[in-house]
Write a protein that holds these residues in place. Structure first.
Motif, PDB file in Angstrom:
ATOM      1  N   ASN A 171       0.846  -1.201   0.016  1.00  0.00           N
ATOM      2  CA  ASN A 171       0.069  -0.096  -0.083  1.00  0.00           C
ATOM      3  C   ASN A 171       1.019   1.248  -0.154  1.00  0.00           C
ATOM      4  N   PRO A 172       0.402   2.284  -0.904  1.00  0.00           N
ATOM      5  CA  PRO A 172      -0.740   2.609  -1.589  1.00  0.00           C
ATOM      6  C   PRO A 172      -0.527   2.366  -3.001  1.00  0.00           C
ATOM      7  N   ALA A 173       0.425   1.465  -3.510  1.00  0.00           N
ATOM      8  CA  ALA A 173       0.871   1.197  -4.969  1.00  0.00           C
ATOM      9  C   ALA A 173      -0.667   0.836  -5.962  1.00  0.00           C
ATOM     10  N   PRO A 174      -1.196  -0.196  -5.253  1.00  0.00           N
ATOM     11  CA  PRO A 174      -2.419  -0.516  -5.946  1.00  0.00           C
ATOM     12  C   PRO A 174      -3.463   0.460  -6.049  1.00  0.00           C
ATOM     13  N   VAL A 175      -3.700   1.234  -4.992  1.00  0.00           N
ATOM     14  CA  VAL A 175      -4.767   2.052  -5.136  1.00  0.00           C
ATOM     15  C   VAL A 175      -4.537   3.380  -5.932  1.00  0.00           C
ATOM     16  N   LYS A 176      -3.151   3.631  -5.763  1.00  0.00           N
ATOM     17  CA  LYS A 176      -2.659   4.599  -6.830  1.00  0.00           C
ATOM     18  C   LYS A 176      -2.900   4.355  -8.153  1.00  0.00           C
ATOM     19  N   GLU A 177      -2.816   2.897  -8.342  1.00  0.00           N
ATOM     20  CA  GLU A 177      -3.180   2.457  -9.787  1.00  0.00           C
ATOM     21  C   GLU A 177      -4.463   2.348 -10.220  1.00  0.00           C
ATOM     22  N   VAL A 178      -5.321   2.133  -9.379  1.00  0.00           N
ATOM     23  CA  VAL A 178      -6.567   2.299  -9.699  1.00  0.00           C
ATOM     24  C   VAL A 178      -7.187   3.531  -9.912  1.00  0.00           C
ATOM     25  N   LEU A 179      -6.825   4.737  -9.219  1.00  0.00           N
ATOM     26  CA  LEU A 179      -7.183   5.994  -9.368  1.00  0.00           C
ATOM     27  C   LEU A 179      -6.863   6.620 -10.501  1.00  0.00           C
ATOM     28  N   ASN A 180      -5.572   6.130 -10.886  1.00  0.00           N
ATOM     29  CA  ASN A 180      -5.036   6.421 -12.148  1.00  0.00           C
ATOM     30  C   ASN A 180      -5.750   5.886 -13.429  1.00  0.00           C
TER      31      ASN A 180
END
Length: 298
Positions: free
Chosen positions: A254-263
């Protein structure tokens, strides 16, 4: 003290978007705050683990608090993550949040130096006594701190009038004991485990605080509302539909996956700061497919 905020409902913990020059992208941060508020969230927690507070300077953390306070206004309650390894810096950051009008703070359990049970209790008591008109939420996250607060210590701290709740990322059995042990106090129990929000509410807890609340606010608010109407069957359908995404969100640091989703959803949140790495191409593709299943055009 009954008028103090207690954590309840769906509470996003947004990541911090960094521009290419490694400064905070204030406009993009406010855009996500608007996105979550417009979809009905009940509070927003600023600068949590997902916000990468551990890689930020004290001045950057203050900057984020100020940007969020300006962006949120009085639309929903604001919670500031003010915990530091140093008590004096915790008090400084908390005072800054109070001056900005934050209704509550999230206070991570002291770790690294491993102060022990009594010192940890004194830490929480000191902050509570210093700011008696501020709601304080305990943050028990042992997989990050390697410190598991004993159930009896949390129950004891809940007797302090302005310690009004906790965010727990621990075993549901322990959570159930805390809910039972604090039922006569003004104290609410939320979960930070992404796939346990429904279970927390069914246990008698008060909701969820985390990244799924940030990227899927509309769905989770609807699930929460259905539960408040005792419509368990329809609430469970929403929980089941989000289950795989919640698992994928935790597949890498965290937060790599959530940043990817937001992107992928059209935001510009970039990548995490080192030593964290961006989301892997393999996980990125899995996240993309899951978002398509949920009806997102990514």
């Amino acid at each position: 003290m009954k008028n103090l905020y207690a954590p309840k409902g769906i509470i996003p913990v947004p990541p911090t978007p960094f521009a290419k020059n490694d400064t905070i992208n204030e406009a993009e941060y406010k855009r996500l705050l608007d996105y979550d508020i417009e979809r009905g969230v009940h509070c927003i927690c600023i600068g949590g683990s997902t916000g990468e507070w551990s890689t930020m300077s004290l001045e950057e953390r203050k900057q984020l608090f100020k940007v969020a306070a300006d962006g949120i206004g009085t639309r929903v309650p604001k919670m500031a993550t003010t915990g530091c390894h140093s008590l004096s810096k915790t008090l400084e950051l908390t005072q800054y949040a109070v001056d900005l009008g934050y209704e509550s703070i999230l206070l991570i359990t002291p770790h690294y130096l491993q102060p022990g049970r009594e010192a940890t209790m004194d830490y929480y008591r000191t902050v509570a006594e210093t700011f008696p008109d501020l709601a304080i939420c305990i943050y028990n996250v042992p997989h990050c701190t390697n410190v598991e607060m004993p159930v009896e210590d949390i129950i004891e701290l809940a007797k302090i009038p302005n310690i009004t709740g906790m965010k727990h990322c621990t075993d549901p059995t322990r959570t159930n004991k805390i809910i039972e042990g604090t039922k006569n106090e003004y104290f609410e129990s939320t979960t930070g485990r992404e796939n346990m929000i429904l279970a927390n509410l069914c246990q008698g807890g008060s909701g969820g605080m985390g990244v799924m609340c940030t990227i899927m606010p509309q769905e989770l608010v609807k699930m929460y509302d259905l539960l408040m109407e005792n419509n368990w069957k329809e609430a469970l359908k929403i929980d089941e539909s989000l289950r795989n995404l919640s698992i994928l969100i935790e597949a890498e640091a965290n937060p790599a996956p959530v940043k990817e989703v937001l992107n992928m959803m059209g935001f510009d949140f970039g990548a995490p700061r080192l030593p964290l790495r961006p989301c892997s191409p393999e996980l990125r593709e899995k996240l993309r497919k899951e978002l398509i299943k949920l009806g997102y055009n990514v």
